[in-house]
Structures are given as structure tokens and as C-alpha cells.
Design an enzyme around this catalytic site. Structure first.
Site, PDB file in Angstrom:
ATOM      1  N   ASN A  10       1.009  -1.260   0.094  1.00  0.00           N
ATOM      2  CA  ASN A  10       0.053  -0.034   0.201  1.00  0.00           C
ATOM      3  C   ASN A  10       0.801   1.281   0.070  1.00  0.00           C
ATOM      4  OD1 ASN A  10      -1.790   1.958   0.539  1.00  0.00           O
ATOM      5  ND2 ASN A  10      -2.395   1.509   2.409  1.00  0.00           N
ATOM      6  N   TRP A  11       1.077   1.842  -1.200  1.00  0.00           N
ATOM      7  CA  TRP A  11       1.958   2.825  -1.333  1.00  0.00           C
ATOM      8  C   TRP A  11       1.202   3.966  -0.578  1.00  0.00           C
ATOM      9  CZ3 TRP A  11       3.797   2.590  -6.937  1.00  0.00           C
ATOM     10  CH2 TRP A  11       4.682   1.373  -7.143  1.00  0.00           C
ATOM     11  N   LYS A  12       0.197   4.261  -0.427  1.00  0.00           N
ATOM     12  CA  LYS A  12      -0.612   5.356   0.322  1.00  0.00           C
ATOM     13  C   LYS A  12      -0.302   6.484  -0.639  1.00  0.00           C
ATOM     14  CE  LYS A  12       0.032   3.368   4.820  1.00  0.00           C
ATOM     15  NZ  LYS A  12       0.187   3.151   6.211  1.00  0.00           N
ATOM     16  N   HIS A  96      -9.312   1.432   4.912  1.00  0.00           N
ATOM     17  CA  HIS A  96      -7.961   1.326   5.438  1.00  0.00           C
ATOM     18  C   HIS A  96      -8.052   2.315   6.857  1.00  0.00           C
ATOM     19  CE1 HIS A  96      -3.909   2.368   6.587  1.00  0.00           C
ATOM     20  NE2 HIS A  96      -3.440   1.234   6.033  1.00  0.00           N
ATOM     21  N   GLU A  98      -6.640   4.850   7.780  1.00  0.00           N
ATOM     22  CA  GLU A  98      -6.283   5.919   7.652  1.00  0.00           C
ATOM     23  C   GLU A  98      -7.658   6.676   7.081  1.00  0.00           C
ATOM     24  OE1 GLU A  98      -2.723   5.582   5.463  1.00  0.00           O
ATOM     25  OE2 GLU A  98      -1.747   4.960   7.412  1.00  0.00           O
ATOM     26  N   GLU A 168      -5.185  -5.011  10.413  1.00  0.00           N
ATOM     27  CA  GLU A 168      -3.848  -3.823  10.650  1.00  0.00           C
ATOM     28  C   GLU A 168      -4.142  -3.208  11.977  1.00  0.00           C
ATOM     29  OE1 GLU A 168      -2.269  -2.739   6.595  1.00  0.00           O
ATOM     30  OE2 GLU A 168      -3.802  -1.498   7.045  1.00  0.00           O
ATOM     31  N   GLY A 174       2.901   1.979  10.777  1.00  0.00           N
ATOM     32  CA  GLY A 174       4.235   3.304  10.451  1.00  0.00           C
ATOM     33  C   GLY A 174       4.825   3.528  11.754  1.00  0.00           C
ATOM     34  N   SER A 214       4.023  -2.296  10.163  1.00  0.00           N
ATOM     35  CA  SER A 214       5.290  -2.294  10.286  1.00  0.00           C
ATOM     36  C   SER A 214       5.968  -3.635  10.025  1.00  0.00           C
ATOM     37  CB  SER A 214       5.849  -1.893  11.659  1.00  0.00           C
ATOM     38  OG  SER A 214       5.377  -0.636  12.030  1.00  0.00           O
ATOM     39  N   GLY A 235       3.136  -1.029   4.177  1.00  0.00           N
ATOM     40  CA  GLY A 235       3.081   0.349   3.822  1.00  0.00           C
ATOM     41  C   GLY A 235       4.565   0.798   3.679  1.00  0.00           C
ATOM     42  N   GLY A 236       5.141   1.278   4.640  1.00  0.00           N
ATOM     43  CA  GLY A 236       6.397   1.965   4.554  1.00  0.00           C
ATOM     44  C   GLY A 236       7.431   1.167   3.744  1.00  0.00           C
TER      45      GLY A 236
HETATM   46  P1  13P Z   1       3.457   0.338   7.604  1.00  0.00           P
HETATM   47  O1  13P Z   1       3.886  -0.884   6.997  1.00  0.00           O
HETATM   48  O2  13P Z   1       4.056   1.300   7.136  1.00  0.00           O
HETATM   49  O3  13P Z   1       3.250   0.145   9.129  1.00  0.00           O
HETATM   50  O4  13P Z   1       1.837   0.471   7.121  1.00  0.00           O
HETATM   51  C1  13P Z   1       0.811  -0.433   7.257  1.00  0.00           C
HETATM   52  C2  13P Z   1      -0.357   0.006   6.305  1.00  0.00           C
HETATM   53  O5  13P Z   1      -1.028   0.612   6.721  1.00  0.00           O
HETATM   54  C3  13P Z   1      -0.545  -0.848   4.974  1.00  0.00           C
HETATM   55  O6  13P Z   1      -1.672  -0.782   4.656  1.00  0.00           O
END
Ligand code: 13P
Length: 251
Positions: A10-12, A96, A98, A168, A174, A214, A235-236
Site C-alpha cells: 500500500n503506497w498510500k 484502511h 487512515e 492492521e 507506521g 510495520s 506500507g513503508g
Molecule cells: P506500515 O507498513 O508503514 O506500518 O503501514 C501498514 C499499512 O498501513 C498498510 O496498509
């Protein structure tokens, strides 16, 4: 029993078209696609086309990060199924944390989006997870159960064949604070048992449940080794081809 194994990035709100192209070219050289692992990246809408072109003919699939339930209309800032079909995407992340936290997404809107994604023939990756406060108040299972029941409301067993769940925990996103493999496994087991109650044993056994929060090359293997963890939503660490390939190769 063999469930599909999926590693999705997920590149956000990261990566323009050129960066998406470069990433996929690099990933193709670094990830081992010979294993039984499905790989997907979910870029922002504006980079979807470039990502899909770069991924064409490879094992990398492309997904979106959101989709509206209506076909068209006065919904400023939203994207419809037919627009995503132009790419085309294979999956869509829905609900998600967020989006729940910053953009007013509720279990009801998640449910409407999930249904529209299924109707369009894409695979919803429906996200659930508790906040730090909710975990500390011992409400983790209650919250995740409510999100699952709300998000999956009205879905059939047939629908569930095309759905992926991502657990999640918000406190792990993050933050570098990964859930321990045991904490994650306990929640995946809880989710699977709930699916069995809501649908059937067969559905519970078949639905892939991804862990997100993470995930890194260094912790992926021990998470993926747990019986009810069927992959990761990253994510990251999905923003660097080296790291993302490391996670894929750790499966
Ligand atoms: P991180 O891997 O940066 O913690 O993010 C997870 C995430 O929100 C994937 O959708």
C-alpha cells in the site's frame, strides 16, 4: 489446507508515475516470483496506469486504494468502478484505518464500497483493526468484530470467495511497533472463527487474512510462519524495491 499467500504494497500518498515505473522494473529483478505468493502494489490513482503498464506481462498485480460505490455523479474526489476498470486493477483496498480516521469512513460506507468492488469483479482487501486506546481498554475483539460484521453485512458465501481481509492494528501502522507473531496470530484466529460463524467453515478456511503494521524484511518470515497469517499488507517497506522484495522472498 492451502490458502493463497498474498504480499500487497500500500503506497498510500507516495510515488508519481515515473517512480512507480522504476519501482516495478527494479522489483521484477529482485523478487522471487517462482514461489506460490501473489504480489500486488497499490499506487495512488494517478500512478495506476503507469504501474499497470510497467507490470503488464509480469506476476505483479496492481490495486487501487479506494473506490466509490456509485457509478458516477456528484462525489468530488471519488473514483468509480468503471474508472478503475480502464486500468484495469485487480484489487481495491477498502476501509484502511487512515480512511476511517481522516476521511470519515464508517463500517457502513466500507460495506457499500466492498459490495461495489465485488460487483465490479475486483477483489476487495477489507481492512480492520483496533487503535492503541481500544487495545488498552481490552476492546480489540469487540472492535474488530463490529468492523467485520458491519463491513461484510449482506455478503454471500460466493462473494467471500473473492474477498481478502487485512488485520492492521492501528498502533502498529507506521510506528515500527509490529504486533508480535503471537498477537497477530491470535487476532487472525479470532477473525477466522468469526467468519465461520457469520458464513461457514469453508469460507473461514478459504479467505486469506493479511497482517499489516510495520512489516519489514526482518520480521516477515516469523509472521508468515503463523498458521492463520496468509500474507501482508505493507506500507513503508513497500516503497523500496529492496525491502518489498525482501518481504516477498521471506515468505
Ligand atoms: P506500515 O507498513 O508503514 O506500518 O503501514 C501498514 C499499512 O498501513 C498498510 O496498509
Amino acid at each position: 489446507m492451502s490458502r493463497r499467500m498474498i504480499i500487497a504494497g500500500n503506497w498510500k500518498m507516495n510515488k508519481n508515475s515515473a517512480e512507480a515505473r522504476d519501482f516495478i522494473a527494479e522489483l521484477k529483478g529482485k523478487a522471487d516470483f517462482s514461489k506460490n505468493v501473489e504480489v500486488a502494489v497499490c499506487p495512488p490513482f494517478t500512478s495506476l496506469q503507469a504501474a499497470a503498464s510497467a507490470a503488464a506481462g509480469s506476476a505483479v498485480k496492481v490495486g487501487a486504494q479506494n473506490m466509490h460505490w456509485e457509478e458516477s455523479g456528484a462525489y468530488t474526489g471519488e473514483i468509480s468502478a468503471s474508472m478503475l476498470a480502464e486500468i484495469p486493477v485487480s484489487s481495491v483496498i477498502i476501509g484502511h484505518s487512515e480512511r476511517r480516521q481522516y476521511f470519515g469512513e464508517t463500517d457502513d460506507t466500507v460495506n457499500q464500497r466492498v459490495k461495489a468492488v465485488l460487483k465490479a469483479g475486483f477483489e476487495p482487501i477489507m481492512c480492520v483493526g483496533e487503535t492503541k486506546e481500544q487495545r488498552e481498554a481490552d476492546k480489540t475483539e469487540e472492535i474488530v468484530e463490529r468492523q467485520l460484521k458491519g463491513g461484510l453485512q449482506g455478503l454471500t458465501e460466493e462473494d467471500m470467495k473473492s474477498l481478502v481481509i487485512a488485520y492492521e492494528p492501528v498502533w502498529a501502522i507506521g510506528t515500527g511497533l509490529t504486533a508480535t507473531p503471537e498477537q497477530a496470530q491470535a487476532m487472525h484466529d479470532f477473525i477466522r472463527k468469526l467468519l465461520s460463524k457469520l458464513f461457514s467453515e469453508a469460507v473461514a478456511e478459504a479467505v486469506p487474512i493479511l497482517y499489516g503494521g510495520s512489516v519489514k524484511p526482518g520480521n516477515a518470515a516469523e509472521l508468515m510462519a503463523k498458521p492463520d497469517i496468509d500474507g501482508a499488507l505493507v506500507g513503508g517497506a513497500s516503497l523500496k524495491a529492496d525491502d518489498f522484495a525482501g518481504i516477498i522472498n521471506a515468505c
